[in-house]
Design an enzyme around this catalytic site. Sequence first.
Site, short mmCIF file in Angstrom:
data_model
loop_
_atom_site.label_atom_id
_atom_site.label_comp_id
_atom_site.label_asym_id
_atom_site.label_seq_id
_atom_site.Cartn_x
_atom_site.Cartn_y
_atom_site.Cartn_z
N ASP A 233 0.88 -1.16 0.00
CA ASP A 233 0.00 0.00 0.00
C ASP A 233 0.92 1.22 0.00
OD1 ASP A 233 -2.06 1.77 0.02
OD2 ASP A 233 -3.10 0.90 1.75
C1 BGC Z 1 -4.91 3.44 0.06
C2 BGC Z 1 -5.04 2.45 -1.09
C3 BGC Z 1 -4.81 3.19 -2.38
C4 BGC Z 1 -3.44 3.85 -2.35
C5 BGC Z 1 -3.12 4.61 -3.60
C6 BGC Z 1 -3.64 4.25 0.01
O1 BGC Z 1 -3.67 5.29 0.92
O2 BGC Z 1 -4.97 2.74 1.28
O3 BGC Z 1 -6.32 1.87 -1.07
O4 BGC Z 1 -4.94 2.31 -3.46
O5 BGC Z 1 -3.42 4.77 -1.28
O6 BGC Z 1 -3.89 5.76 -3.68
#
Ligand code: BGC
Length: 750
Positions: A233
């Site tokens: 993530d």
């Molecule tokens: C989120 C993800 C997301 C990623 C990219 C993170 O903060 O938890 O779900 O895909 O950011 O934006």
Amino acid sequence: MTEAVDAAGGPGLTLAQKASLTSGGDAWHTRAIPTAGISAVMVADGPHGLRKQTATGADALALSVSTRATCFPPATGLGSSWNTGLIEQVGRAIGREAAAEGVSVVLGPAVNIKRSPLGGRNFEYFSEDPLLTGWAGAAFVRGLQSTGVGASVKHFAVNNQETDRMRVSADVDERTLREIYLPAFEHILSTEQPATVMAAYNKVNGVHCSQHHWLLTEVLREEWGFQGLVVSDWGAVVDGVAALAAGLDLEMPPRLGGPAELAAAVAGGELAESALDAAAARVLALAARPAVGGRVDFDAQHELACQAALESAVLLKNDDAVLPLAAGDQLAVVGEFARSPRYQGGGSSHVLPTRVADALSAIRALVPDPGRVSFAAGFTLDGQPDPRLVAEAVALAGRARTVLVFLGLPEPAESEGLDRTQLDLPADQLALLDALAEVHDRIVVVLSNGSPVTTAPWQHRAAAILEGWLLGQAGGSAIAQLLFGLANPSGKLAESLPVRLRDTPAYLHFPGGDGHVRYGEGIYVGYRYYDTLEMPVAYPFGHGLSYTSFGYDGLRCRRIGVNAFEVSFTITNTGRRSGAEIAQLYIRPIDPGLDRPVHELKSFTKVSLAPGASSTVTLTLDERAFAYWSPGRSCWTVDAGAAEIQVGASSRDLRLRERVRLDGSPERSPLTADSTLGEWFGTPAGERLHAAITAAGHADALGLADGKLPPMPAATPLSRLVSFLPGLAADQVEEFVRAARDTRTGHHRS
Ligand code: BGC
């Protein structure tokens, strides 16, 4: 996988180049190495529409600048459709938009379990139930990947809250992991081979998911056979070397110095070069996925978003068939949400829509005489009480035959990064409803909310309640069609609606503190908790009304293998409109050997039927449907005995039941001196043990003389008898074990 590195120039790639591949090139691309012919791959957010940021670089937190894309209902809506075919179409439609934009991987679906209704990202998740979540997620991946665009199944794992989300340790026992928090991932990975899995921010039992060897390697790859790439993530990596060693392949976004650390660790012998090769190979395999661009018909995409919204709304209540509305009735439409719809949540999933349909315009478009629909905002989105707006709404209501009141949660209440702290609708909206109820008794409430709100304090004021969840950009049209009966509601709750916050299973533990959140409710999540305790709920899991009615009959369970059954039954549309019914199959264990939920969802189907029509459906149950995770044996286990197959319209509206007999799982652990007398005596070997104990003259002392096993010896391991039976020596216990095993049949049977 290492061959891919070789094929793409493995020997030709330097250590530094291989290390650089395992970090992004920028926030939304993998790294290109033009000299080696390696191009970058673009990834972009989902899950309910494409969020391709137009400015790239170190702006991962600047969420608002993206290209326009169709905003489909977020998972909280789609999950309530229980229509896997429809969810697959939505996945395909998002894939088409991604492919046209040159995006290779869409960061979705999000398949975390809704542990508490307070979870700030619940609107991005499908359900409180792992089976429904897994089936919905698999359908989404199937559709998305049919366009050549890869999925990223997230957030692996146990990412069920926003509070302290980057550091908190989800402290959870293995049975709960296996039965509740992992199965959706397991199902999707074993049926669909998604291109990527996203490692979550949080820790599980003290270890960050991004460097959790058990999760990323032992479970994901060794047990489930996952072949794709594991991406972090965004910003989830704490220790790059530990992450790679644990099974992470790609760190996003890139961290200054990250690749250099990895190269140095390999050079210094702290990290195996083979681990780096494997990760780099998986990044190259991603870059090798064929791109399939194409033209997108945004009108057709909007139509699909509308169809998805029609199936996602749930009719909770409809006293005296106040809905559907009669054409020609004088209507008062009240509530700012009718004009300014709430249709998605905040954070990384936020889509810039191609257009937005509001319910007020859609209602007006369906009523030929404009004088028949009046509107009053009733409240403002900032939650400040405004008596003038209330008075205006009450005046309009007094002149209408039916009042449609659009209530819900304002967007700031539900966003990534933030958990909710209570379940009530804003006070100014409730005051408005009270004032309207003073002057009217035909009130229809339409709700817009990504996660549950309490209905118990006010629902007696409403003749009908349509739970609109968040319905995406076409939600307004869908609501109007449902209210007027141009479409028949067919959604059902994918999560229980509690009476009060303090009734919810995780109430005592959520969101934890001091760096830890204890999953103290264990496997008792959602209806597994409420139904086991027979606790009142506002609306149960699986509930949803229709403008028609359905009958169930003819249940037949046919054995098709060891602990495998085909279950068939007939559903009949007994009303006067076409409609669709979601039939649910639950299994109730009879006299389980350890604590288990009173029943669990194991299959479902959605059937569309014309008035008077019937359909016989057949659902298949395999051995896993009857199994629980045995903490003692660390494996899925079926107890010999019986289970009840239950078929119904909700978890609390069971219409058909039949018992089936189950065979016990083959035993893995043989009986030993450490097994209790109770465990021994349930088996054929127990009879030989009994005979050996009697022959040695100990039967009386154990109270076995009358052939029964009293509770205290039953709970005592054989080896401990030396402390209770004077004259019994340890080697004699070994002798008992040998005697009991004599015919080699001495195995546990539950
Ligand atoms: C989120 C993800 C997301 C990623 C990219 C993170 O903060 O938890 O779900 O895909 O950011 O934006």
